[in-house]
Write a protein that holds these residues in place. Structure first.
Motif, short mmCIF file in Angstrom:
data_model
loop_
_atom_site.label_atom_id
_atom_site.label_comp_id
_atom_site.label_asym_id
_atom_site.label_seq_id
_atom_site.Cartn_x
_atom_site.Cartn_y
_atom_site.Cartn_z
N LYS A 44 -2.15 12.08 -25.70
CA LYS A 44 -2.47 11.23 -24.57
C LYS A 44 -2.70 9.83 -25.15
N GLU A 57 7.06 3.26 -26.17
CA GLU A 57 7.02 4.87 -26.08
C GLU A 57 8.29 5.72 -26.83
N LYS A 58 9.35 5.04 -26.68
CA LYS A 58 10.29 5.70 -27.42
C LYS A 58 10.22 5.61 -28.77
N THR A 113 0.10 6.97 -21.34
CA THR A 113 1.63 7.89 -21.94
C THR A 113 1.28 9.35 -22.16
N SER A 135 8.57 13.02 -23.38
CA SER A 135 7.55 12.36 -22.48
C SER A 135 7.31 13.01 -21.19
N LEU A 192 7.79 8.16 -29.82
CA LEU A 192 8.49 9.70 -29.57
C LEU A 192 9.39 9.96 -30.59
N ASP A 249 5.87 12.65 -17.20
CA ASP A 249 5.18 11.86 -16.27
C ASP A 249 3.72 12.19 -15.74
N ILE A 293 2.80 12.62 -24.08
CA ILE A 293 4.00 12.97 -24.88
C ILE A 293 3.71 14.74 -25.18
N LEU A 300 8.40 0.80 -22.12
CA LEU A 300 9.34 1.99 -22.45
C LEU A 300 9.78 2.04 -23.80
#
Length: 161
Positions: free
Chosen positions: A118, A128-129, A18, A146, A132, A148, A20, A125
């Motif tokens: 990183k 990760e949210k 991931t 985020s 964030l 890719d 960010i 998902l």
């Protein structure tokens, strides 16, 4: 006898992590402290700094290996400012060297980003949210989003081992 050829390029092209991007005007050590407090991490400064071009550009890096969840967290600066001497073209009465600040970027595609977080693990998902949203709650962070990592041209710069 038949010869069998295995092509593994597509297996190693995909990176499981991931990434960010964080835009903040504060110093790296202050951001690390705030992220440790907000996310419950234990990021510490890694010595030596991330070095590119034989010392011409160095980037501060912080790391935490979460052995419980088998993840590695890295916070790395995207901007390196170095002071270089400007070559003089003509000789003047007063010989003074001018200094120029040269700015280089770890990931040139994202010049507005100050730091990258990183996380070497495959988060779903929602996790990760959640991370964030916790980063965005910090008042010192202007924005975070985020990225890719597989879409980056300079993704090789984000390999820290």
């Amino acid at each position: 006898m038949a010869v069998h050829k295995l092509i593994l390029e597509s297996v190693f092209d995909e990176v499981d992590c991931t990434l960010i991007a964080i835009h903040s005007a504060i110093e790296d050590y202050r951001l690390t402290y705030l992220l440790n407090k907000q996310l419950g991490t234990n990021l510490t400064r890694k010595i030596p700094d991330l070095d590119f071009s034989a010392g011409k550009s160095t980037y501060s890096i912080f790391e935490w290996e979460d052995t419980m969840n088998l993840t590695t967290w890295n916070l790395v600066s995207n901007i390196c400012k170095t002071e270089i001497n400007k070559p003089q073209i003509i000789n003047s009465l007063f010989d003074t060297e001018e200094k120029i600040i040269k700015t280089t970027y770890l990931v040139p595609e994202h010049k507005a980003v100050n730091y990258f977080l990183k996380i070497d693990s495959e988060f779903n998902l929602t996790k990760e949210k959640h991370i964030l949203n916790k980063i965005l709650q910090l008042h010192q962070v202007i924005t975070a989003f985020s990225i890719d990592i597989n879409q980056l041209k300079s993704k090789d710069n984000l390999i820290f081992s």
